[in-house]
Scaffold this active site. Structure first.
Site, PDB file in Angstrom:
ATOM      1  N   ASN A  13       0.878  -1.172   0.000  1.00  0.00           N
ATOM      2  CA  ASN A  13       0.000   0.000   0.000  1.00  0.00           C
ATOM      3  C   ASN A  13       0.911   1.216   0.000  1.00  0.00           C
ATOM      4  O   ASN A  13       1.501   1.558   1.018  1.00  0.00           O
ATOM      5  CB  ASN A  13      -0.889  -0.025   1.259  1.00  0.00           C
ATOM      6  CG  ASN A  13      -1.735   1.244   1.388  1.00  0.00           C
ATOM      7  OD1 ASN A  13      -1.786   2.060   0.465  1.00  0.00           O
ATOM      8  ND2 ASN A  13      -2.396   1.405   2.525  1.00  0.00           N
ATOM      9  N   TRP A  14       1.029   1.830  -1.171  1.00  0.00           N
ATOM     10  CA  TRP A  14       1.963   2.961  -1.281  1.00  0.00           C
ATOM     11  C   TRP A  14       1.445   4.199  -0.564  1.00  0.00           C
ATOM     12  O   TRP A  14       2.195   5.136  -0.350  1.00  0.00           O
ATOM     13  CB  TRP A  14       2.197   3.290  -2.768  1.00  0.00           C
ATOM     14  CG  TRP A  14       3.165   2.355  -3.440  1.00  0.00           C
ATOM     15  CD1 TRP A  14       3.739   1.228  -2.894  1.00  0.00           C
ATOM     16  CD2 TRP A  14       3.678   2.454  -4.771  1.00  0.00           C
ATOM     17  NE1 TRP A  14       4.571   0.640  -3.805  1.00  0.00           N
ATOM     18  CE2 TRP A  14       4.554   1.364  -4.969  1.00  0.00           C
ATOM     19  CE3 TRP A  14       3.475   3.351  -5.819  1.00  0.00           C
ATOM     20  CZ2 TRP A  14       5.242   1.167  -6.173  1.00  0.00           C
ATOM     21  CZ3 TRP A  14       4.141   3.153  -7.020  1.00  0.00           C
ATOM     22  CH2 TRP A  14       5.020   2.070  -7.195  1.00  0.00           C
ATOM     23  N   LYS A  15       0.160   4.231  -0.265  1.00  0.00           N
ATOM     24  CA  LYS A  15      -0.460   5.424   0.342  1.00  0.00           C
ATOM     25  C   LYS A  15      -0.176   6.639  -0.559  1.00  0.00           C
ATOM     26  O   LYS A  15      -0.140   6.479  -1.777  1.00  0.00           O
ATOM     27  CB  LYS A  15       0.034   5.610   1.776  1.00  0.00           C
ATOM     28  CG  LYS A  15      -0.136   4.325   2.606  1.00  0.00           C
ATOM     29  CD  LYS A  15       0.043   4.506   4.066  1.00  0.00           C
ATOM     30  CE  LYS A  15      -0.184   3.168   4.781  1.00  0.00           C
ATOM     31  NZ  LYS A  15      -0.113   3.252   6.225  1.00  0.00           N
ATOM     32  N   HIS A  99      -9.646   1.536   5.010  1.00  0.00           N
ATOM     33  CA  HIS A  99      -8.377   1.709   5.715  1.00  0.00           C
ATOM     34  C   HIS A  99      -8.587   2.678   6.880  1.00  0.00           C
ATOM     35  O   HIS A  99      -9.336   3.647   6.759  1.00  0.00           O
ATOM     36  CB  HIS A  99      -7.307   2.242   4.751  1.00  0.00           C
ATOM     37  CG  HIS A  99      -5.923   2.122   5.314  1.00  0.00           C
ATOM     38  ND1 HIS A  99      -5.446   2.987   6.269  1.00  0.00           N
ATOM     39  CD2 HIS A  99      -4.938   1.217   5.086  1.00  0.00           C
ATOM     40  CE1 HIS A  99      -4.208   2.616   6.592  1.00  0.00           C
ATOM     41  NE2 HIS A  99      -3.882   1.542   5.894  1.00  0.00           N
ATOM     42  N   GLU A 101      -6.820   4.973   7.959  1.00  0.00           N
ATOM     43  CA  GLU A 101      -6.490   6.370   7.650  1.00  0.00           C
ATOM     44  C   GLU A 101      -7.673   7.064   6.981  1.00  0.00           C
ATOM     45  O   GLU A 101      -7.908   8.255   7.184  1.00  0.00           O
ATOM     46  CB  GLU A 101      -5.227   6.427   6.767  1.00  0.00           C
ATOM     47  CG  GLU A 101      -3.988   6.122   7.592  1.00  0.00           C
ATOM     48  CD  GLU A 101      -2.845   5.514   6.808  1.00  0.00           C
ATOM     49  OE1 GLU A 101      -2.869   5.536   5.570  1.00  0.00           O
ATOM     50  OE2 GLU A 101      -1.916   4.984   7.459  1.00  0.00           O
ATOM     51  N   GLU A 171      -5.533  -4.839  10.519  1.00  0.00           N
ATOM     52  CA  GLU A 171      -4.505  -3.823  10.711  1.00  0.00           C
ATOM     53  C   GLU A 171      -4.750  -3.104  12.028  1.00  0.00           C
ATOM     54  O   GLU A 171      -5.542  -2.147  12.079  1.00  0.00           O
ATOM     55  CB  GLU A 171      -4.558  -2.800   9.567  1.00  0.00           C
ATOM     56  CG  GLU A 171      -4.255  -3.362   8.201  1.00  0.00           C
ATOM     57  CD  GLU A 171      -3.604  -2.328   7.296  1.00  0.00           C
ATOM     58  OE1 GLU A 171      -2.537  -2.629   6.755  1.00  0.00           O
ATOM     59  OE2 GLU A 171      -4.147  -1.219   7.143  1.00  0.00           O
ATOM     60  N   GLY A 177       2.457   2.269  10.801  1.00  0.00           N
ATOM     61  CA  GLY A 177       3.430   3.349  10.657  1.00  0.00           C
ATOM     62  C   GLY A 177       4.148   3.689  11.948  1.00  0.00           C
ATOM     63  O   GLY A 177       4.803   4.724  12.050  1.00  0.00           O
ATOM     64  N   SER A 217       3.319  -2.204  10.272  1.00  0.00           N
ATOM     65  CA  SER A 217       4.775  -2.297  10.484  1.00  0.00           C
ATOM     66  C   SER A 217       5.344  -3.665  10.140  1.00  0.00           C
ATOM     67  O   SER A 217       6.290  -4.135  10.774  1.00  0.00           O
ATOM     68  CB  SER A 217       5.144  -1.899  11.924  1.00  0.00           C
ATOM     69  OG  SER A 217       4.759  -0.557  12.169  1.00  0.00           O
ATOM     70  N   GLY A 238       2.752  -1.161   4.218  1.00  0.00           N
ATOM     71  CA  GLY A 238       2.864   0.256   3.881  1.00  0.00           C
ATOM     72  C   GLY A 238       4.310   0.634   3.605  1.00  0.00           C
ATOM     73  O   GLY A 238       4.840   0.398   2.520  1.00  0.00           O
ATOM     74  N   GLY A 239       4.964   1.207   4.602  1.00  0.00           N
ATOM     75  CA  GLY A 239       6.326   1.732   4.451  1.00  0.00           C
ATOM     76  C   GLY A 239       7.290   0.787   3.760  1.00  0.00           C
ATOM     77  O   GLY A 239       8.053   1.198   2.873  1.00  0.00           O
TER      78      GLY A 239
HETATM   79  P1  13P Z   1       2.929   0.315   7.618  1.00  0.00           P
HETATM   80  O1  13P Z   1       3.400  -0.975   7.047  1.00  0.00           O
HETATM   81  O2  13P Z   1       3.703   1.518   7.128  1.00  0.00           O
HETATM   82  O3  13P Z   1       2.825   0.254   9.116  1.00  0.00           O
HETATM   83  O4  13P Z   1       1.445   0.551   7.078  1.00  0.00           O
HETATM   84  C1  13P Z   1       0.544  -0.487   7.169  1.00  0.00           C
HETATM   85  C2  13P Z   1      -0.670  -0.116   6.416  1.00  0.00           C
HETATM   86  O5  13P Z   1      -1.372   0.788   6.769  1.00  0.00           O
HETATM   87  C3  13P Z   1      -0.948  -0.870   5.182  1.00  0.00           C
HETATM   88  O6  13P Z   1      -2.228  -0.587   4.719  1.00  0.00           O
END
Ligand code: 13P
Length: 258
Positions: A13-15, A99, A101, A171, A177, A217, A238-239
């Site tokens: 997930n590049w966000k 999500h 966020e 999640e 994050g 994470s 994500g990251g």
């Molecule tokens: P991180 O891997 O950066 O913690 O993000 C997880 C996430 O929100 C994937 O959708």
């Protein structure tokens, strides 16, 4: 992971990161590092604006394209929105929905998440449905209550046949994050709890076939242990999905977690 009954899926997930011009170099590097044999379904979920570049760069590869969000409406006067029909027409196979966020920064309700999922399945796009508890909810012993509520609301009115399009991603909000990953036991406990809930709602066969991912994470160091859990069928990353070298190590870790 239990590959006899269900698909292993590693989804990035590049966000709101990267630009269209960074897509091709990323994909070229990732393809050079990916395991030679197919270990899992590999998905990259990117902002809508980057999808055409991603689809072009991943043509004839084993990487599937995913969106990060979709409109709850079919079409019409919804300025700025992207419909499921538009995603499907491009060739998008997956889309993240619900999500945390989006729930937090865009006030997305459970009803809205449900409407988005209906749009996606109607257009044969696989929703990756995110659910997760806050730290306060976990500390108050309310984790499974919260997760069950989100899963039931997300799948409200879902026909049995359509469930096979769905993927659920657990999640925990406190792990996103933050560098603070759920332990393998915590991830397994909730993913197993989700499967038990699905069994009570849709029956054993559907529950057994549903891919349930962990996100929060996840990285090259902790992926193997998380993916070794029987009810953790993959990851939503994500990251660590922003760097091909790191992401490819997670793909390799799915080999170990069978
Ligand atoms: P991180 O891997 O950066 O913690 O993000 C997880 C996430 O929100 C994937 O959708």
């Amino acid at each position: 992971m239990n590959r006899k009954y269900r698909k292993a899926i590693i989804a990035g997930n590049w966000k709101m990161n990267m630009t269209a011009s960074e897509v091709r170099p990323y994909i070229e590097e990732l393809r050079s590092l990916m395991p030679r044999t197919k270990t899992c379904e590999t998905v990259l979920c990117v902002p809508s604006l980057l999808l055409p570049a991603l689809l072009k760069a991943t043509k004839e590869s084993r990487i599937a394209a995913g969106g990060e969000d979709v409109s709850s409406h079919e079409s019409g006067a919804y300025t700025g929105e992207v419909s499921a029909a538009m995603l499907s027409d491009l060739g998008v196979k997956y889309c993240i929905v619900g999500h945390s966020e989006r729930r937090q920064y865009h006030q997305e309700s459970d009803a809205l998440v449900n409407a988005k999922i209906r749009q996606l399945v109607a257009h044969s796009i696989n929703p990756i449905i995110c659910v997760g508890e806050t730290l306060e909810q976990r500390e108050a012993g309310l984790t499974m209550d919260r997760i069950a509520y989100e899963v039931k609301s997300a799948l409200y009115g879902m026909e049995d046949l359509r469930l096979r399009h769905c993927v659920i991603a657990y999640e925990p909000i406190w792990a996103i994050g933050t560098g603070r990953t759920a332990t393998a036991e915590q991830a397994e406990e909730v993913c197993c709890g989700i499967r038990t809930l699905i069994r009570s709602m849709f029956g054993a066969r559907q529950a057994r076939a549903l891919s349930i991912l962990y996100g929060g994470s996840m990285n090259a160091e902790n992926a193997e242990e998380l993916l070794a859990q029987p009810d953790v069928d993959g990851g939503l990353i994500g990251g660590a999905s922003l760097k091909p070298a790191e992401f490819s190590k997670i793909l390799k870790a799915t080999d170990q977690g069978q």
